[in-house]
Design an enzyme around this catalytic site. Structure first.
Site, PDB file in Angstrom:
ATOM      1  N   GLU A 105      38.962  34.422  38.460  1.00 49.05           N
ATOM      2  CA  GLU A 105      37.616  34.928  38.788  1.00 49.05           C
ATOM      3  C   GLU A 105      36.567  33.848  38.554  1.00 49.05           C
ATOM      4  O   GLU A 105      35.610  33.705  39.295  1.00 49.05           O
ATOM      5  CB  GLU A 105      37.326  36.175  37.972  1.00 49.05           C
ATOM      6  CG  GLU A 105      38.237  37.345  38.376  1.00 49.05           C
ATOM      7  CD  GLU A 105      38.097  38.529  37.468  1.00 49.05           C
ATOM      8  OE1 GLU A 105      38.371  38.378  36.250  1.00 49.05           O
ATOM      9  OE2 GLU A 105      37.725  39.610  37.943  1.00 49.05           O
ATOM     10  N   GLU A 125      45.610  41.719  35.738  1.00 48.11           N
ATOM     11  CA  GLU A 125      44.981  42.720  34.871  1.00 48.11           C
ATOM     12  C   GLU A 125      45.662  44.082  34.948  1.00 48.11           C
ATOM     13  O   GLU A 125      45.717  44.808  33.962  1.00 48.11           O
ATOM     14  CB  GLU A 125      43.508  42.866  35.230  1.00 48.11           C
ATOM     15  CG  GLU A 125      42.643  41.690  34.839  1.00 48.11           C
ATOM     16  CD  GLU A 125      42.628  40.561  35.864  1.00 48.11           C
ATOM     17  OE1 GLU A 125      43.516  40.499  36.739  1.00 48.11           O
ATOM     18  OE2 GLU A 125      41.719  39.718  35.772  1.00 48.11           O
TER      19      GLU A 125
HETATM   20  N1  T1G Z   1      44.409  35.797  26.143  1.00 45.55           N
HETATM   21  C1  T1G Z   1      44.787  35.434  24.895  1.00 45.55           C
HETATM   22  N2  T1G Z   1      45.976  34.862  24.598  1.00 45.55           N
HETATM   23  C2  T1G Z   1      46.813  34.667  25.630  1.00 45.55           C
HETATM   24  C3  T1G Z   1      46.488  35.015  26.951  1.00 45.55           C
HETATM   25  C4  T1G Z   1      45.229  35.605  27.193  1.00 45.55           C
HETATM   26  N3  T1G Z   1      44.828  35.944  28.411  1.00 45.55           N
HETATM   27  N4  T1G Z   1      47.553  34.691  27.732  1.00 45.55           N
HETATM   28  C5  T1G Z   1      48.471  34.161  26.924  1.00 45.55           C
HETATM   29  N5  T1G Z   1      48.031  34.142  25.665  1.00 45.55           N
HETATM   30  C6  T1G Z   1      48.727  33.618  24.490  1.00 45.55           C
HETATM   31  C7  T1G Z   1      49.933  34.450  24.135  1.00 45.55           C
HETATM   32  O1  T1G Z   1      49.533  35.572  23.355  1.00 45.55           O
HETATM   33  C8  T1G Z   1      50.737  33.444  23.346  1.00 45.55           C
HETATM   34  O2  T1G Z   1      50.086  33.335  22.093  1.00 45.55           O
HETATM   35  C9  T1G Z   1      50.481  32.136  24.087  1.00 45.55           C
HETATM   36  O3  T1G Z   1      49.274  32.352  24.830  1.00 45.55           O
HETATM   37  C10 T1G Z   1      51.586  31.781  25.052  1.00 45.55           C
HETATM   38  O4  T1G Z   1      51.757  32.933  25.890  1.00 45.55           O
HETATM   39  C11 T1G Z   1      37.853  39.991  33.025  1.00 45.55           C
HETATM   40  C12 T1G Z   1      39.773  41.287  31.733  1.00 45.55           C
HETATM   41  C13 T1G Z   1      49.351  32.707  30.810  1.00 45.55           C
HETATM   42  C14 T1G Z   1      51.403  33.048  32.212  1.00 45.55           C
HETATM   43  O5  T1G Z   1      46.992  38.914  31.782  1.00 45.55           O
HETATM   44  O6  T1G Z   1      50.674  36.010  31.711  1.00 45.55           O
HETATM   45  O7  T1G Z   1      41.233  38.255  32.449  1.00 45.55           O
HETATM   46  O8  T1G Z   1      52.017  34.109  20.726  1.00 45.55           O
HETATM   47  O9  T1G Z   1      54.227  33.117  25.561  1.00 45.55           O
HETATM   48  O10 T1G Z   1      55.212  32.173  28.913  1.00 45.55           O
HETATM   49  O11 T1G Z   1      39.287  40.298  34.824  1.00 45.55           O
HETATM   50  O12 T1G Z   1      50.759  34.206  28.760  1.00 45.55           O
HETATM   51  O13 T1G Z   1      51.477  31.687  20.933  1.00 45.55           O
HETATM   52  O14 T1G Z   1      49.951  33.213  19.634  1.00 45.55           O
HETATM   53  O15 T1G Z   1      53.083  34.246  27.523  1.00 45.55           O
HETATM   54  O16 T1G Z   1      53.760  30.067  29.128  1.00 45.55           O
HETATM   55  C15 T1G Z   1      44.362  38.511  32.301  1.00 45.55           C
HETATM   56  C16 T1G Z   1      48.395  36.929  30.390  1.00 45.55           C
HETATM   57  C17 T1G Z   1      43.651  38.790  31.036  1.00 45.55           C
HETATM   58  C18 T1G Z   1      47.521  36.622  31.583  1.00 45.55           C
HETATM   59  C19 T1G Z   1      51.554  31.916  29.994  1.00 45.55           C
HETATM   60  N6  T1G Z   1      45.327  37.469  32.087  1.00 45.55           N
HETATM   61  N7  T1G Z   1      49.184  35.800  30.009  1.00 45.55           N
HETATM   62  O17 T1G Z   1      52.912  32.305  29.869  1.00 45.55           O
HETATM   63  O18 T1G Z   1      53.268  31.728  27.411  1.00 45.55           O
HETATM   64  S1  T1G Z   1      42.506  40.123  31.248  1.00 45.55           S
HETATM   65  C20 T1G Z   1      46.594  37.779  31.812  1.00 45.55           C
HETATM   66  C21 T1G Z   1      50.301  35.461  30.700  1.00 45.55           C
HETATM   67  C22 T1G Z   1      41.292  39.430  32.220  1.00 45.55           C
HETATM   68  C23 T1G Z   1      39.248  39.728  33.541  1.00 45.55           C
HETATM   69  C24 T1G Z   1      40.304  40.403  32.766  1.00 45.55           C
HETATM   70  C25 T1G Z   1      51.088  34.328  30.122  1.00 45.55           C
HETATM   71  C26 T1G Z   1      50.822  32.994  30.809  1.00 45.55           C
HETATM   72  P1  T1G Z   1      50.948  33.075  20.755  1.00 45.55           P
HETATM   73  P2  T1G Z   1      53.181  33.109  26.598  1.00 45.55           P
HETATM   74  P3  T1G Z   1      53.887  31.518  28.854  1.00 45.55           P
END
Ligand code: T1G
Length: 703
Positions: A105, A125
């Site tokens: 975004e 999301e």
């Molecule tokens: N926020 C905080 N921490 C995150 C994070 C995030 N969005 N994504 C990953 N982490 C942390 C995770 O907890 C772990 O932490 C480390 O990164 C490695 O993650 C307004 C409201 C990005 C593809 O849903 O899909 O944006 O355990 O083991 O396999 O519209 O993480 O090391 O402390 O998964 O390489 C939308 C979620 C949010 C993406 C990486 N975004 N993340 O995969 O590593 S809502 C998501 C993933 C949003 C807006 C809305 C995957 C990854 P720790 P990992 P990975």
């Protein structure tokens, strides 16, 4: 660190730097705006490049910030994106890797986007029970077209950047760089090109100004709703995604943005979203073992041996073949080996039929499989997993053999589902190399893996197995040694309650229907008929000896004494038509239950669905609290993960411990006090675990 600011000649570069994935938390959002203001005020700067450091451009909003005051603290993400659009110099997003959620975004708020090939691009999301809440439902349709955008938003699945860049008419990416390494230079050169154009007076392009229409309008969105409704049972987010994207096609951008914001705010408050966000963090928390540092050296697992070519051994074997790890499968008899290999072939062939596997991948995998009848042949395997009959004597004999033949440093794993891993380790001279790897049937399908830590299991063995679990795409949870570890210890209490409910007047169908309405895929009695009632019978016989004080309903034993083991014998708690799986309430079982209640002097009573669900689920909660007290699980979310991934607990409820938090631990304890007064139940069991009583008393939660 949140975002760095550097100027290269006439181009300012703002680099997101908030490891691990540049989550757009409050500090990062502030730093982006500060960088934009600084670049705008610097006359020498003609263009701005926004990029990310490390493993991601940005993984989106900071999920860990949700539910805290910072999450909406200004500048919130919509405000940052508005600031981007108002900058009077061209802002170019330079996307080198993962670009998801709020990260995408953010990029869509920039005037231009240059992307490297191979980036995972998604609006995931919906997998958190949300929808893109910073303009994604309004901007993505404008750059990709309504249908492509809606598919991405409703599925939440990632798409490769080069795929999107190749879509005809797409305005998502203005340039596809040659490689991630070349990206920044190409983005800077692109920035200078467009700067010149805009200095000459050309207006800055804004995604929000692009048109957004769908030729079939209502017809398409009606179709989309029907498609989504089926996949979205129990989850409100997918349908609201359709609502938000539809709003993008119906009027002014601002109106659609406002509608998106309303829908996002609604979803953020839903228990379903709390459950999915809990699951996201729980999965990642479970990979951390409190006393095993993340950088613990791991042993190399290049080859695996599996002992036992039955259903479990075959399924376990497939997990490793699937990721290119050779397996040597050992059995006592050739015909058992042949049967096991034939089952593996059949499973793969079924996947080929469903289009889930190609012929050459199948052949590659089968080429990694070898078989043997001799222990000497597996001596050099780095990991050996036994999946033999669930009997301590049999397992001890296997481990004595393994201790004698396996090379030093090999990891010796047992697939036992309840037996004492310490006792198994004790028959070897290398208890530090012994660990439990409890797969769930079917082992090549179920994601859960309980990693059972013996008293002497070495830390590097644990670290190795946890990393291997991730490689074979399992969700691994570490359990201590006790009867049943985490899941099976809890299901014993769940099953005991199911039996008592029959004693007191319920039919199997009534119990199953109540808990299936709560969200379980299958109630305890249909599950027993599917798995085989004789399995529970064998475990109860052992427990009658080991725990003579533990009270059980006799109904399950009476059923097994009638030879009614379930589908495999054509009759169990239910009757079955030959060759069919439909569970038909059985007059024979009903009669058995009536006679049994008479023998106990119990007058059957009408039991509400609410009581059925509370007794089954709160039994899990109370045992889960004991498991935490005993240190068998490190955290409540681990228990939730076990039950969500291995026992069919409904995803939208987030697991037994989160569900208890949602109900309120005070209310859970109050209900348990009522159950303890039931003379036909087990009053001692319903004494709240001290941890549960304390948390309830202090108004706290498990998670
Ligand atoms: N926020 C905080 N921490 C995150 C994070 C995030 N969005 N994504 C990953 N982490 C942390 C995770 O907890 C772990 O932490 C480390 O990164 C490695 O993650 C307004 C409201 C990005 C593809 O849903 O899909 O944006 O355990 O083991 O396999 O519209 O993480 O090391 O402390 O998964 O390489 C939308 C979620 C949010 C993406 C990486 N975004 N993340 O995969 O590593 S809502 C998501 C993933 C949003 C807006 C809305 C995957 C990854 P720790 P990992 P990975």
């Amino acid at each position: 660190m949140t975002a760095e600011y550097q100027v290269h000649g006439d181009v300012a570069v703002i680099t997101l730097n908030n490891p691990p994935v540049n989550g757009l938390g409050y500090a990062t959002r502030k730093a982006i705006v500060a960088g934009l203001n600084r670049a705008e005020d610097d006359a020498a700067v003609q263009a701005i490049v926004l990029t990310g450091a490390g493993a991601a451009f940005s993984g989106g909003a900071d999920i860990k910030e949700f539910g805290t005051p910072q999450a909406m603290q200004q500048p919130n993400l919509p405000a940052v994106i508005a600031a981007l659009e108002q900058v009077r110099k061209p802002v170019i997003a330079a996307i080198h890797s993962v670009c998801m959620g709020g990260g995408l975004e953010l990029a869509l708020g920039c005037h231009y986007r240059v992307v490297a090939p191979g980036c995972s691009v998604a609006l995931p999301e919906v997998k958190l029970g949300l929808l893109p809440g910073a303009g994604g439902t309004q901007r993505l349709p404008r750059v990709l077209g309504v249908e492509t955008a809606l598919n991405m938003i409703v599925s939440g699945e990632a798409v490769k950047s080069e795929m999107l860049a190749a879509l005809p008419g797409q305005k998502h990416f203005d340039k596809l760089a040659a490689s991630p390494e070349a990206l920044l230079d190409e983005a800077m050169a692109f920035a200078r090109e467009v700067a010149a154009k805009h200095q000459a007076g050309a207006p800055l392009p804004l995604v929000r100004s692009l048109p957004c229409k769908h030729p079939q309008g209502d017809g398409y969105f009606g179709f989309a709703r029907n498609m989504v409704r089926g996949m979205a049972k129990n989850f409100p987010a997918p349908l609201k995604c359709v609502d938000a994207v539809e709003a993008a096609t119906q009027g002014k951008f601002e109106d659609g943005l406002r509608r998106e914001g309303e829908l996002f705010a609604q979803l953020m408050l839903t228990p379903e979203s709390r459950a999915l966000r809990h699951l996201f963090l729980a999965e990642r928390a479970a990979s951390k073992i409190p006393d095993v540092p993340a950088d613990t050296p791991k042993r190399t697992i290049a080859t695996v041996a599996v002992i036992g070519a039955g259903t479990m051994g075959g399924g376990i074997t497939m997990n490793f073949l699937n990721v290119g790890i050779p397996v040597k499968l050992l059995e006592a008899k050739q015909e058992a080996l042949d049967r096991g290999v034939a089952t593996i072939r059949k499973n793969y062939e079924a996947q080929i039929k469903k289009g889930k596997l190609t012929q050459d991948k199948y052949e590659q995998r089968m080429a990694l499989l070898s078989t043997t009848l001799a222990y000497a042949d597996i001596a050099n395997a780095d990991l050996v997993i036994e999946a033999v009959f669930e009997d301590m004597g049999v397992k001890e004999a296997v481990f004595q053999q393994l201790d004698a033949v396996m090379k030093p440093g090999a990891i010796l794993a047992t697939n036992t589902s309840t037996l004492d891993v310490n006792k198994i380790a004790a028959v070897t001279k290398r208890p530090q190399d012994v660990v439990g790897m409890h797969f769930f049937s079917p082992a090549n399908v179920m994601k859960l893996l309980e990693v059972v830590r013996g008293e002497k299991t070495a830390k590097d063995v644990l670290a190795t197995v946890m990393a291997l679990a991730k490689k074979i795409k399992k969700v691994a949870v570490v359990a201590g040694v006790c009867d049943g570890f985490i899941g099976n210890r809890m299901i014993e209490q769940y099953s005991r309650q199911a039996g008592f409910l029959l004693d007191e007047g319920c039919t199997p169908a009534q119990v199953d229907k109540a808990i299936e309405k709560f969200g379980f895929a299958m109630g305890p009695f249909r599950m027993g008929d599917l798995a085989g009632n004789d399995i529970g019978w064998a475990i109860r016989k052992r427990r009658y000896v080991e725990k003579p004080h533990m009270k059980y309903s006799k109904t399950a034993d009476l059923l097994c004494e009638m030879g009614r083991f379930g589908q495999k014998t054509g009759a169990g708690w239910y009757d079955y038509q030959p060759g069919k799986r439909d569970a038909i309430p059985s007059p024979v079982v009903e009669k058995m239950l009536e006679e049994h209640r008479k023998s106990l002097g119990i007058t059957p009573r009408k039991i509400s669905d609410e009581e059925i669900v509370q007794r089954l689920v709160f039994a899990l909660v109370n045992e889960g609290a004991h498991i935490l007290e005993d240190g068998i699980a490190s955290r409540a979310s681990d228990i939730d993960l076990v039950y969500l991934m291995g026992y069919g607990f409904p995803l939208h409820r987030g697991g037994p411990m989160l569900y208890a938090d949602e109900v309120g631990l005070f209310n859970v304890v109050q209900a348990m006090r009522r159950f303890a007064k039931n003379p036909y139940d087990d009053a001692a069991f319903w004494q709240p675990a001290p941890l549960l009583a304390r948390l309830a008393d202090e108004g706290k939660t498990f998670n």
